[in-house]
Design a protein around this motif. Structure first.
Motif, short mmCIF file in Angstrom:
data_model
loop_
_atom_site.label_atom_id
_atom_site.label_comp_id
_atom_site.label_asym_id
_atom_site.label_seq_id
_atom_site.Cartn_x
_atom_site.Cartn_y
_atom_site.Cartn_z
N LYS A 69 6.48 -40.15 31.37
CA LYS A 69 7.46 -39.33 30.65
C LYS A 69 6.72 -38.39 29.70
N VAL A 70 7.12 -37.11 29.72
CA VAL A 70 6.54 -36.08 28.85
C VAL A 70 7.65 -35.44 28.03
N LEU A 71 7.40 -35.30 26.74
CA LEU A 71 8.33 -34.58 25.86
C LEU A 71 7.86 -33.13 25.73
N ILE A 72 8.78 -32.19 25.86
CA ILE A 72 8.46 -30.77 25.74
C ILE A 72 8.93 -30.29 24.38
N ALA A 73 7.97 -29.96 23.52
CA ALA A 73 8.26 -29.56 22.14
C ALA A 73 8.34 -28.04 22.06
N ASN A 74 9.27 -27.46 22.78
CA ASN A 74 9.42 -26.01 22.80
C ASN A 74 10.81 -25.67 23.32
N ARG A 75 11.03 -24.40 23.57
CA ARG A 75 12.36 -23.94 23.96
C ARG A 75 12.22 -22.80 24.97
N GLY A 76 13.36 -22.26 25.38
CA GLY A 76 13.36 -21.05 26.20
C GLY A 76 12.74 -21.24 27.57
N GLU A 77 12.22 -20.13 28.10
CA GLU A 77 11.72 -20.17 29.48
C GLU A 77 10.50 -21.06 29.65
N ILE A 78 9.64 -21.20 28.62
CA ILE A 78 8.46 -22.03 28.79
C ILE A 78 8.84 -23.51 28.85
N ALA A 79 9.87 -23.92 28.09
CA ALA A 79 10.33 -25.31 28.18
C ALA A 79 10.85 -25.60 29.59
N LEU A 80 11.63 -24.69 30.13
CA LEU A 80 12.14 -24.87 31.49
C LEU A 80 11.01 -24.85 32.50
N ARG A 81 10.04 -23.99 32.29
CA ARG A 81 8.87 -23.91 33.18
C ARG A 81 8.13 -25.25 33.25
N VAL A 82 7.92 -25.88 32.09
CA VAL A 82 7.21 -27.16 32.05
C VAL A 82 8.06 -28.26 32.67
N VAL A 83 9.36 -28.25 32.40
CA VAL A 83 10.26 -29.23 33.02
C VAL A 83 10.13 -29.21 34.53
N ARG A 84 10.10 -28.03 35.12
CA ARG A 84 10.06 -27.91 36.58
C ARG A 84 8.78 -28.49 37.17
N THR A 85 7.64 -28.20 36.55
CA THR A 85 6.39 -28.76 37.07
C THR A 85 6.37 -30.27 36.90
N CYS A 86 6.83 -30.77 35.76
CA CYS A 86 6.88 -32.22 35.56
C CYS A 86 7.73 -32.89 36.63
N GLN A 87 8.87 -32.31 36.92
CA GLN A 87 9.74 -32.89 37.95
C GLN A 87 9.06 -32.92 39.31
N GLU A 88 8.32 -31.86 39.62
CA GLU A 88 7.60 -31.82 40.90
C GLU A 88 6.49 -32.87 40.95
N MET A 89 5.97 -33.24 39.77
CA MET A 89 4.91 -34.25 39.71
C MET A 89 5.46 -35.67 39.58
N GLY A 90 6.79 -35.80 39.54
CA GLY A 90 7.39 -37.12 39.41
C GLY A 90 7.41 -37.64 37.99
N ILE A 91 7.33 -36.75 37.01
CA ILE A 91 7.30 -37.11 35.59
C ILE A 91 8.69 -36.86 34.99
N ARG A 92 9.24 -37.84 34.30
CA ARG A 92 10.50 -37.66 33.60
C ARG A 92 10.27 -36.81 32.36
N THR A 93 11.28 -36.04 31.98
CA THR A 93 11.12 -35.09 30.88
C THR A 93 12.13 -35.34 29.77
N VAL A 94 11.65 -35.08 28.55
CA VAL A 94 12.49 -35.08 27.36
C VAL A 94 12.36 -33.69 26.73
N VAL A 95 13.46 -33.02 26.53
CA VAL A 95 13.45 -31.72 25.87
C VAL A 95 14.10 -31.86 24.50
N VAL A 96 13.37 -31.50 23.46
CA VAL A 96 13.95 -31.47 22.12
C VAL A 96 14.56 -30.09 21.90
N HIS A 97 15.60 -30.03 21.08
CA HIS A 97 16.27 -28.75 20.89
C HIS A 97 16.94 -28.67 19.54
N SER A 98 17.10 -27.46 19.05
CA SER A 98 17.84 -27.21 17.82
C SER A 98 19.32 -27.10 18.16
#
Length: 464
Positions: free
Chosen positions: A10-39
């Motif tokens: 599991k990886v937490l993405i400490a960002n927002r916008g398109e780069i957060a979505l970009r990282v989520v997509r690669t993690c999912q392709e690698m079989g890694i669960r994602t946590v996105v923090v948000h305001s």
């Protein structure tokens, strides 16, 4: 770890916008669960909708959310995230945050804190790279503390000069001086800006190259001693020292200069003990080049390198952070074709690119062959006033530069963005692509200034 096993659960993405979505997509392709923090301002963002888990960390202002380490660390510990991907901006180049991650048993996906400290301090980075044999601009060897010292150095190197914040980044905390009367006042205002933005008022001085090009080398380095480069990007089209258009490869570079820059970046990364994804930035004038700085993170413009190499840079970044070797060697990297990226910002070019927050009634990104759009926006999304105004990145690939320009021009013409008070940079981006200097590959960081001077009303002013 087997080849099929994800490097992290599991990886937490400490960002927002398109780069957060970009990282989520690669993690999912690698079989890694994602946590996105948000305001609270990003509760309905595309990255939040795509993530496996989400944690609200604070109100809209970034100082109370994305730039506040305690709430991010607490979210990682509560969700069981093994690693944090910081994206770019925010905490991505903060060595203190990386150290906090380490103390809490969380892997920071980026360089070691001590490496970031050395390279994040522009004065120390300049000194280290000079020792490693990289060319640097003439200027101050250390931070300048007095006006008298500044004047003495400026007299030695000659005007124009540029005064930069030692802790600066993102185009902030720097000012060009072309007149002697402006030197000391600019020194004082730049120090004040640096103190307010970076909490560090140290500045240094370098010779400023008029009409130079901004060329950067993408590198990858692992913890097993391997450093490779993935070619260069030209990032010369800028406003307020921030990039609008990037492309790879850089047009008009001689093979000799291209090799020199790549070799210098690899040598510099090795000297710094760098690991992960990084970018070495240079100024280029004719056949001369000089080191500017190192960016210790994934870059906004990384998709153009991915387009010409076929390598997922975020995937390599995650692998290296997990202690794995790079999955590619230098011989595996064979850039092909030309890729151009245009940043579509919610800004009004007619008002000096002032941000234009507001709700999007219509948002229709372009498509077609070999066109990639990295975006987090959609119809009904409210562009918040708290963050960078980037709406989307359009990346076009083609076998030749001429075809890539034509493809990008077509793609930008398809873009449809509408909302009360919302303006975008699509029109000025098409003007840039049509400019004779850009088409010829002879443009520089002065291109927008040239375009402004060419406006009919400005031509008339110059005549009078």
């Amino acid at each position: 770890m087997s080849s099929d096993e994800p490097p992290f659960r599991k990886v937490l993405i400490a960002n927002r916008g398109e780069i957060a979505l970009r990282v989520v997509r690669t993690c999912q392709e690698m079989g890694i669960r994602t946590v996105v923090v948000h305001s609270t301002a990003d509760r309905d963002s595309a990255a939040v909708l795509a993530a496996d888990e989400t944690v609200q960390i604070g109100p809209g202002p970034s100082r109370k959310s994305y730039l506040y380490p305690p709430v991010i660390i607490e979210a990682a510990l509560r969700t069981g995230a093994e690693a944090i991907h910081p994206g770019y901006g925010f905490l991505s180049e903060d060595p203190d945050f990386a150290e906090i991650c380490e103390r809490n048993g969380i892997v920071f996906i980026g360089p070691r804190p001590e490496v970031m400290s050395r390279l994040g301090d522009k004065v120390l980075a300049r000194e280290l790279m000079a020792e490693a044999g990289l060319p640097v601009l003439s200027g101050s060897a250390e931070a300048v503390t007095t006006a008298a010292e500044l004047v003495e150095i400026a007299k030695r190197v000659g005007l124009p000069v540029i005064i930069k914040a030692a802790a600066g980044g993102g185009g902030r905390g720097m000012a060009v001086v072309r007149e002697w009367d402006d030197l000391v006042p600019t020194f004082r205002t730049t120090r004040a800006t640096a103190r307010g933005v970076f909490n560090d008022d140290r500045v240094y001085l370098e010779k400023f190259w008029e009409d130079a090009r901004h060329v950067e080398i993408q590198i990858l380095a692992d913890g097993h001693g391997r450093v490779v480069h993935l070619g260069e990007r030209d990032c010369s089209v800028q406003r307020r020292h921030q990039k609008l258009v990037e492309e790879s490869p850089a047009p008009g570079l001689s093979p000799r200069l291209r090799d020199r820059l790549a070799e210098a970046a690899v040598r510099g990364a090795s000297a710094a003990g760098y690991t992960g994804v990084g970018t070495f930035e240079f100024l280029v004038s004719g056949d001369e080049a000089a080191f500017i700085e190192v960016n210790c993170r994934i870059q906004v413009e990384h998709p153009v390198t991915e387009a010409v190499t076929g390598i997922d840079l975020v995937r390599e970044q995650i692998r290296v952070a997990a202690g794995l070797p790079l999955s590619v060697t230098q011989n595996d990297i064979r850039p092909n074709g030309v890729a151009i990226e245009c940043r579509v910002n919610a800004e009004d070019p007619a008002r000096d690119f002032a941000p234009c927050p507001g709700e999007l009634d219509e948002f229709v990104p372009p498509g077609g062959p070999f066109v990639r759009v990295d975006t987090h926006a959609y119809p009904g999304w409210f562009v918040p006033p708290y963050y960078d105004s980037l709406l989307a990145k359009v990346i076009a690939w083609a076998p030749t530069r001429e075809q890539a320009i034509a493809r990008m021009t077509r793609a930008l013409g398809e873009f449809r963005v509408r909302g009360p008070g919302v303006r975008t940079t699509t029109g000025v981006l098409r003007d840039i692509l049509a400019h004779p200097a850009f088409r010829a590959g002879t443009h520089s960081t002065s291109l927008l200034r040239w375009m402004t001077e060419e406006l009919p009303e400005n031509k008339q002013k110059n005549k009078t």
